[in-house]
Design an enzyme around this catalytic site. Sequence first.
Site, short mmCIF file in Angstrom:
data_model
loop_
_atom_site.label_atom_id
_atom_site.label_comp_id
_atom_site.label_asym_id
_atom_site.label_seq_id
_atom_site.Cartn_x
_atom_site.Cartn_y
_atom_site.Cartn_z
CB ILE A 85 -29.68 3.02 -23.35
CG1 ILE A 85 -30.93 2.52 -22.45
CG2 ILE A 85 -28.42 2.87 -22.88
CD1 ILE A 85 -30.96 1.11 -22.43
CB CYS A 86 -32.87 7.48 -21.51
SG CYS A 86 -33.21 8.74 -19.89
#
Length: 148
Positions: A85-86
Amino acid sequence: MATLRRINKELTNIHANPLEGVTVQPADDNMFEWKCSIKAFPDSPYKGGTFHFTLSLPPNFPFKAPTVTFTTKIYHPGINEEGSICVPVLRDDWKPTVTLTSVLNIIQEKLNNPSPDDPFEPDIAAVLKDDKTKFLATAKEWTKKYAS
């Protein structure tokens, strides 16, 4: 060990003040590996879905950020095919004062409110930006297929 004390304190806080729709459980008595899940908000493109991820705490936590890996496939511009996840707090914005409750809160927000800005998956971000109807249909389809 100070790291383990901090992890236990964080887990106690999470269980004492749970985030709605978020579950956290250490994996097989390993306090450094947490099995987590997020139930999507009713107004989210992923409504009806429950998304599982692993939160791995490094031996030098809280001086190094945890690693988050989604194990449930999701059609999301900020979560890539490998499940990463960014979110800036897990990269450049990490500070030892950041609590795991706030990390879970940020992940929950990111999951429920996909944004085409700062994407991990530029192609999905482009669909969200240029054809929101198609994005929503695909997000719903993947949620039904992988997260129901």
